[in-house]
Design a protein around this motif. Structure first.
Motif, PDB file in Angstrom:
ATOM      1  N   ASP A 112       0.692  -1.107  -0.032  1.00 39.22           N
ATOM      2  CA  ASP A 112      -0.065   0.080   0.051  1.00 39.22           C
ATOM      3  C   ASP A 112       0.874   1.334  -0.039  1.00 39.22           C
ATOM      4  O   ASP A 112       1.524   1.740   0.843  1.00 39.22           O
ATOM      5  N   TRP A 113       1.003   1.772  -1.151  1.00 41.58           N
ATOM      6  CA  TRP A 113       1.619   3.073  -1.094  1.00 41.58           C
ATOM      7  C   TRP A 113       1.525   4.176  -0.468  1.00 41.58           C
ATOM      8  O   TRP A 113       1.899   5.037  -0.050  1.00 41.58           O
ATOM      9  N   SER A 114      -0.187   4.220  -0.404  1.00 39.90           N
ATOM     10  CA  SER A 114      -0.626   5.334   0.526  1.00 39.90           C
ATOM     11  C   SER A 114      -0.331   5.256   2.111  1.00 39.90           C
ATOM     12  O   SER A 114      -0.024   6.334   2.718  1.00 39.90           O
ATOM     13  N   ALA A 115       0.026   3.898   2.485  1.00 41.60           N
ATOM     14  CA  ALA A 115       0.563   3.997   3.970  1.00 41.60           C
ATOM     15  C   ALA A 115       2.094   4.425   3.792  1.00 41.60           C
ATOM     16  O   ALA A 115       2.585   5.207   5.059  1.00 41.60           O
ATOM     17  N   VAL A 116       2.842   4.160   2.967  1.00 45.87           N
ATOM     18  CA  VAL A 116       4.143   4.777   2.768  1.00 45.87           C
ATOM     19  C   VAL A 116       4.018   6.371   2.841  1.00 45.87           C
ATOM     20  O   VAL A 116       4.892   7.146   3.521  1.00 45.87           O
ATOM     21  N   SER A 117       3.087   6.958   2.083  1.00 44.44           N
ATOM     22  CA  SER A 117       3.075   8.346   2.007  1.00 44.44           C
ATOM     23  C   SER A 117       2.470   8.792   3.567  1.00 44.44           C
ATOM     24  O   SER A 117       3.120  10.006   3.822  1.00 44.44           O
ATOM     25  N   ASP A 118       1.745   8.378   4.062  1.00 44.69           N
ATOM     26  CA  ASP A 118       1.235   8.609   5.535  1.00 44.69           C
ATOM     27  C   ASP A 118       2.118   8.461   6.416  1.00 44.69           C
ATOM     28  O   ASP A 118       2.477   9.178   7.325  1.00 44.69           O
ATOM     29  N   LEU A 135       5.059   2.815  16.481  1.00 39.82           N
ATOM     30  CA  LEU A 135       3.758   3.344  16.912  1.00 39.82           C
ATOM     31  C   LEU A 135       2.987   3.743  15.722  1.00 39.82           C
ATOM     32  O   LEU A 135       1.432   3.499  15.846  1.00 39.82           O
ATOM     33  N   PHE A 136       3.275   4.314  14.401  1.00 43.69           N
ATOM     34  CA  PHE A 136       2.600   4.107  13.266  1.00 43.69           C
ATOM     35  C   PHE A 136       1.788   2.899  13.126  1.00 43.69           C
ATOM     36  O   PHE A 136       0.485   2.797  12.860  1.00 43.69           O
ATOM     37  N   SER A 137       2.710   1.709  13.188  1.00 43.77           N
ATOM     38  CA  SER A 137       2.060   0.626  12.682  1.00 43.77           C
ATOM     39  C   SER A 137       0.890  -0.064  13.757  1.00 43.77           C
ATOM     40  O   SER A 137      -0.159  -0.527  13.318  1.00 43.77           O
ATOM     41  N   GLN A 138       0.991   0.299  14.991  1.00 44.02           N
ATOM     42  CA  GLN A 138      -0.112  -0.154  15.972  1.00 44.02           C
ATOM     43  C   GLN A 138      -1.111   0.585  16.109  1.00 44.02           C
ATOM     44  O   GLN A 138      -2.401   0.389  16.110  1.00 44.02           O
ATOM     45  N   THR A 178       9.551  -2.028   6.250  1.00 45.77           N
ATOM     46  CA  THR A 178      10.027  -1.861   5.078  1.00 45.77           C
ATOM     47  C   THR A 178      10.927  -0.755   4.829  1.00 45.77           C
ATOM     48  O   THR A 178      12.245  -0.701   4.683  1.00 45.77           O
ATOM     49  N   VAL A 179      10.303   0.435   5.108  1.00 50.73           N
ATOM     50  CA  VAL A 179      11.077   1.746   4.869  1.00 50.73           C
ATOM     51  C   VAL A 179      12.202   1.946   5.791  1.00 50.73           C
ATOM     52  O   VAL A 179      13.260   2.290   5.600  1.00 50.73           O
ATOM     53  N   ILE A 180      11.871   1.587   7.188  1.00 51.60           N
ATOM     54  CA  ILE A 180      13.156   1.583   8.178  1.00 51.60           C
ATOM     55  C   ILE A 180      14.224   0.572   7.695  1.00 51.60           C
ATOM     56  O   ILE A 180      15.404   1.067   7.826  1.00 51.60           O
ATOM     57  N   GLY A 181      13.812  -0.459   7.532  1.00 53.10           N
ATOM     58  CA  GLY A 181      15.066  -1.484   7.026  1.00 53.10           C
ATOM     59  C   GLY A 181      15.640  -0.856   5.908  1.00 53.10           C
ATOM     60  O   GLY A 181      17.049  -0.943   5.974  1.00 53.10           O
ATOM     61  N   LEU A 182      15.154  -0.348   5.109  1.00 51.22           N
ATOM     62  CA  LEU A 182      15.933   0.295   3.859  1.00 51.22           C
ATOM     63  C   LEU A 182      16.672   1.339   4.150  1.00 51.22           C
ATOM     64  O   LEU A 182      17.816   1.689   3.754  1.00 51.22           O
TER      65      LEU A 182
END
Length: 216
Positions: free
Chosen positions: A4-10, A177-180, A190-194
């Motif tokens: 979900d690219w919108s989740a990345v954007s958020d 926090l965002f995930s929860q 994934t963003v954090i890992g990269l």
């Protein structure tokens, strides 16, 4: 799995906040570890057991206990004794203190690698002790240990997520926090890992450039 690219954007505003905190921890923690590590190394060369023995005990204890335990002690136990600080301050001091015990060994190796002739030349020139260290010994020692110190900076970067345990919202803390809150784990993690991969790679490139500059 659906990406979900919108989740990345958020998540990105939270990511930038966490990145700034991570970099602040890394920079200040590195300065503390480098300066304090050098102090430990110099104290260990004092010809008195009344100095070297306590320093050795403290540094061995810090080096051989987990960073997470030390962070918990600083953040949760010291306030019971009247010593309080913010989570950020506690985390930076904790990680800097922990890694200073490793940089101490690096400095010691660098100092011991300086040829004996350099010490003898300084003595023959009747240089003061302070001048001998600042003008002759330390410049040569530090040049030799830059790669090892750089490796500890990268290791410190990878350990910054531990500060999440004492409520510091660095990159992983923001992602968690965002995930929860949004029940979306794949994208922020994934963003954090990269981000960690990219930061570690950039740090290694900077280290190699510094090595080449010192050699030439």
């Amino acid at each position: 799995m659906n990406w979900d690219w919108s989740a990345v954007s958020d998540f990105m505003p939270h990511f930038w906040d966490g990145l700034l905190v991570t970099l602040r921890i890394l920079v200040i923690g590195s300065v503390i570890s480098f300066v304090l590590g050098l102090v430990w190394a110099l104290l260990m060369r004092v010809p008195s057991r009344w100095v070297t023995w306590p320093v050795g005990v403290v540094t061995e204890f810090v080096r051989n206990t987990p960073l997470l335990v030390q962070l918990f002690f600083l953040f949760y136990v010291l306030p019971e004794w009247g010593v309080t600080a913010s989570a950020m301050t506690t985390g930076v001091i904790g990680i800097g203190l922990h890694y200073s015990t490793y940089t101490m060994q690096v400095y010691r190796a660098g100092i011991e690698a300086v040829p004996v002739g350099q010490w003898e030349a300084a003595t023959a020139l009747n240089l003061p002790v302070a001048r001998t260290w600042t003008a002759v010994i330390l410049p040569q020692a530090v040049r030799r240990v830059v790669p090892a110190l750089g490796n500890y900076v990268i290791s410190m970067l990878k350990d910054t997520p531990m500060l999440m345990a004492i409520t510091v919202l660095e990159m992983l803390g923001e992602a968690r926090l965002f995930s929860q809150q949004n029940f979306q784990f794949t994208e922020p993690l994934t963003v954090i890992g990269l981000a960690f991969i990219v930061l570690s790679y950039l740090a290694s490139l900077a280290l190699r450039a510094l090595e080449r500059r010192l050699v030439h």
